[in-house]
Scaffold this active site. Structure first.
Site, short mmCIF file in Angstrom:
data_model
loop_
_atom_site.label_atom_id
_atom_site.label_comp_id
_atom_site.label_asym_id
_atom_site.label_seq_id
_atom_site.Cartn_x
_atom_site.Cartn_y
_atom_site.Cartn_z
N ARG A 168 0.82 -1.21 0.00
CA ARG A 168 0.00 0.00 0.00
C ARG A 168 0.86 1.26 0.00
O ARG A 168 0.60 2.20 -0.75
CB ARG A 168 -0.94 -0.03 1.21
N TYR A 227 -5.93 -0.36 -6.97
CA TYR A 227 -5.40 -1.65 -6.49
C TYR A 227 -4.75 -1.56 -5.11
O TYR A 227 -4.55 -0.49 -4.58
CB TYR A 227 -4.52 -2.34 -7.53
N GLU A 228 -4.52 -2.73 -4.53
CA GLU A 228 -4.07 -2.83 -3.12
C GLU A 228 -5.07 -2.21 -2.16
O GLU A 228 -4.69 -1.61 -1.16
CB GLU A 228 -2.69 -2.20 -2.93
N GLY A 229 -6.34 -2.39 -2.44
CA GLY A 229 -7.38 -1.78 -1.61
C GLY A 229 -7.74 -0.43 -2.17
O GLY A 229 -6.92 0.48 -2.16
#
Lengths: 585, 585
Positions: B302, B441-443
């Site tokens: 993140r 992406y990545e949350g």
């Protein structure tokens, strides 16, 4: 797939933008409420069923260039021909040239639909509409006799040629030149870039409207003349004859609107069949008065670029809403066992509501601008002037706000889709790529902001602004008088925003020069948000639909929260002028 | 072409994010100020001279798929190999596995450079770094012996496999399954989508870290286990042996990062050379504890996604500044005869300043997060906990704010270029297309906001937030005490924004559930802006450069003007909950 929001469009046109009153007063041509509905239904059907299905192939294949000729994507010529034959091009065109003479506002509304279906499809005809206006207003009878009917029907398409490599925003730097010939025509020489639909295979002829200089013209903006330059010179029967000395030497590789060819044009390079170099041209309007003629086209074009942003925003909202209703992911307190549609999650709901509010606000501003353009044709000079001012005031906001929110809404649309939004097949990314250009062409949004601050705030001694704001004051009072608790704090929020807007406008009135220019962009956003919120509240007042009241309230209580900060930014010019010296050293 | 801002990066790392103090206290490995400068110089040279020139071809050619294999664009394998051989992959990797054990903050800073050169180039190795961390922390000694050194050096690359078609944000819905085998290994079956660098020809082996369920695992998040799945199963010498039952069946056609293959992976489909179906896999960590292991990777990932946004923002700012300095257009009052560079026009200046301020704010937040991760390795448990909290608090902001401003700054970059910005050859559009995925992406950034509001505000009973804000209170006092008139109203503006931030945070503390969730996204922006402004003011205090003071002032007096509106939006949850029912009916 896109489905035109016919009922909402009719409501906004009639009850919010004022087309109802125009129809009652007989200022909307032959238009009646029934005819309006019928036309919107038909347009919606064409946009959704004929045009939208060709969007993807238009983006994927794009226009292609080879040896001076541009080929449109598969199916696009048939699409354009069907559209033309249905009479859409001439909707608001002059009756004497075969047009239907219907209101510009109606043309604006259906153009929203073409752009929702595909922005690259929507853009071409709006340029033709601009050339019809310029020719109708400034062209000689002879010229009109040859071209007006064909441009009005769309049998031939028109283009606007301004930009040159060294002259984009700054038209004073244009170098293209025209030489007088004994027969009253001109020979034109020069290079033009970024010419939308400068070359294509949709129509058998293309009519270019080109800014250039005469040999004895004064320097700068005041030495520009407007010329009509056909791709094929019409013969004595008006049919396309000899190829003129007009050559498309390439098209741009752009991020989006791939089915809208962006051409580099060479005039007078020796490519024609006329036997001598120089593109055969006809003067439109008076010599050295080209800029005024071009502005007839540009004002219309600016509104239509705003409509592009609006059209994309509507399409992106529909796409995201549909995905959010279908996509199951995560759980909710009331239903811990099952996955729920993501449209039930608060953060996604915030995004969808923001998309709807911004789209609605832009629609109202654009349509109000369209109705004002219609009413500006009034025979009563005072009425005409009033509405001309209103259109002038709203045009930079219609262009900039709608194109800005086109990008913002398309971006939110991607976000709602999550990873799928970044995959081209989904269609969300395509909308986002297409939308971005609308903030740039027909005068960047920074230029629009300067126009708003520098010219429009002072229209008729400031009366243009005052009259619009007093309309919103009345909306505030009407919301209060409605006593509907569903409005919540709408009236107070809108009133506070109006006060901020007035304070910011007064600041700009007191401070000219760089101080005002630094504040132009935030002020434009501020004014547009307040206007959008005012119109959405009016929309709610004129309707029993709970959705419209809720949207007006969300707009006022959430989206308008930006206004106080925008006011501070508008008034921060002195700080920017000072700090920029060190920051940009 | 991109030129790494080495001096600014060193300043931000050392004086703002706190690496100076970490070095003094011996908490930064072997790093000294001189070594720091030398490494940053070298990295800058590699990014600018070796990587950046391959950005365009990477975008234009993209990764290509054929028959289970992905081929990278021309020159990319050579680029990666050169990068690897220079030792960049192991910069902050474990010393016992051949890494250099240097601070994460340093790795963060050089990763900014790789992403400025090309986001598609920057992304691959950051995933490998994440797998090194997971393996180092959770993997058995045996597993580490085979893989850790090769992943640390980057000789093999690592991937993260979470997403499945029905399970994106919602990992509880994962279906991939693993069966125990007698020899302690597992057989893995399932489909994974959106796997970044899931297949490519940069390295001779690829090591997948895959979430899957054991047959007897509980439902939901608590039944996930993490598995290591090599593309080629290492033989007894550790060299790539038999092809595992791992198959890339296609790559996505994306809007950007074309040189980053986004793969659909089939595990256990029968594609391997092992003689039986099922991808041979090894457990990492404990059974059913896979999510915790995966989060080791995801937290790092993140931050690194935030760095992507930052890297793009820096590149876009440089590109726009350079164009604005060169492009002549329009005139200025002091010099009416000549066209001036557009960088002299107020509206363009506002854009360039905004780009610099947002980029600087994002950089400070990301670097501060990186230094906190380093200090969290302290042997003193209290110190470790304090900095772990700090890193946890800053991570969602580093990810979301930096990725958001990556898009905003890239978009402003296009706008500064005018029409040229929309033409792909210019490079501004490429940055804009690439940047957009980082918000997803990545949350998604919405998930980050919920994490910030739902988990991070209450860390250590709220002490994590308090301690950070008190640092900014001290900055306010220091600005006041500096008595430098160039700071203008910086202290007052920052103090007012801090008060708004506290009020919004307290509101969220009092209101849980949907009310808080509706406010999460505006709150995240609010907090990030205040933190960014606080860090930029600290940057100015620690420097004699007039540019830094001016930037801190612009940030505080102009950009922070958004804060009051964001506070209102944060606290508008009840209105949104109510209005959304009608709006989204």
């Amino acid at each position: 797939m896109y489905k035109a929001p016919v009922e909402e469009i009719a409501h906004m046109l009639s009850k919010v933008a004022g087309l109802d009153q125009a129809m009652e007063k007989g200022e909307a041509g032959e238009l009646t409420p029934d005819l309006l509905s019928a036309i919107l239904e038909e347009a919606g059907k064409f946009a959704g069923e004929a045009a939208a299905p060709l969007y993807e192939i238009g983006d994927r294949e794009g226009a292609s260039y080879s040896d001076g000729r541009v080929t449109m994507p598969r199916g696009w010529k048939e699409l354009y021909t069907a559209w033309l034959e249905a009479g859409w091009n001439g909707l608001s065109g002059p009756v004497e040239a075969g047009g239907q003479g219907l209101p510009i506002a109606l043309s604006v509304a259906v153009t929203e639909m073409w752009n929702s279906a595909s922005m690259a499809f929507g853009i071409g005809p709006t340029l033709t509409i601009g050339t019809v206006e310029a020719l109708h207003r400034h062209g000689s009878e002879k010229l009109q006799a040859v071209y007006l009917e064909k441009l009005t029907s769309g049998e031939w398409m028109g283009t606007m040629n301004l930009t040159e490599p060294q002259a984009g925003t700054d038209l004073a730097a244009l170098r293209s030149r025209a030489e007088r010939r004994d027969d009253g025509t001109y020979h034109l020489f020069g290079q033009k870039i970024f010419i939308t639909f400068g070359e294509h295979d949709l129509t058998e002829n293309i009519v270019h409207f080109v800014l250039a200089r005469l040999p004895d013209a004064p320097a700068g903006n005041k030495g520009l003349s407007l010329f009509l330059v056909p791709k094929f010179i019409p013969d004595e029967n008006g049919a396309p004859g000899l190829l003129n000395d007009v050559n498309c030497v390439g098209i741009e590789h752009k991020m989006g609107i791939h089915a809208s060819p962006t051409c580099t044009m060479i005039y007078g390079g020796g490519a024609g069949e006329t036997g001598e170099p120089g593109a055969v041209s006809w003067l439109v309007g008076e010599e050295n008065n080209g800029l005024a003629c071009m502005f007839t086209m540009m004002n219309s074009a600016r509104l239509y670029v705003g409509i592009q942003g609006l059209g994309v925003a509507e399409a992106a909202t529909q796409l995201a809403q549909s995905y959010a209703n279908d996509r199951l992911q995560g759980r909710r307190p009331g239903n811990p066992a099952d996955m729920v549609p993501i449209a039930e999650h608060p953060d996604v709901r915030r995004m969808l509501m923001t998309m709807k509010a911004l789209t609605g606000a832009a629609r109202a501003i654009c349509y109000a601008c369209g109705v004002a353009l219609d009413l500006a044709h009034s025979n009563d000079p005072q009425t005409a002037r009033f509405w001309n001012d209103r259109a002038s005031l709203l045009t930079p906001m219609a262009k900039s706000f709608s194109s800005d929110i086109g990008v913002e809404v398309a971006s939110l649309g991607i976000q709602v889709h999550g990873g799928m939004g970044y995959i081209e097949e989904t269609g969300a990314a395509r909308l986002y790529r297409d939308a971005r250009i609308a903030c740039i062409y027909e005068g960047t949004n920074g230029v629009q902001a300067m126009d708003l601050v520098g010219r429009k705030l002072s229209l008729s001694g400031g009366e243009a602004v005052k009259s619009l704001l007093s309309e919103f004051d009345a909306v505030v009072e009407d919301v209060r008088a409605s006593n509907r608790p569903e409005f919540g704090e709408t009236a107070n929020a809108l009133a506070a925003a109006l006060a901020d807007l007035r304070e910011a406008a007064e600041f700009l009135g007191r401070n000219g020069g760089d101080i005002a220019l630094y504040g132009a962009t935030p002020f434009q956003r501020l004014f547009s948000l307040v206007a959008g919120a005012g119109y959405l509240a009016r929309s709610a007042l004129a309707s029993d639909a709970a959705e419209r009241v809720a949207l007006a309230r969300f707009m006022a209580e959430d989206v308008l929260a930006d206004v106080s900060g925008l006011k501070r930014r508008t008034m921060a010019g002195a700080v920017l002028a000072e700090t920029s010296v060190a920051i940009l050293a």
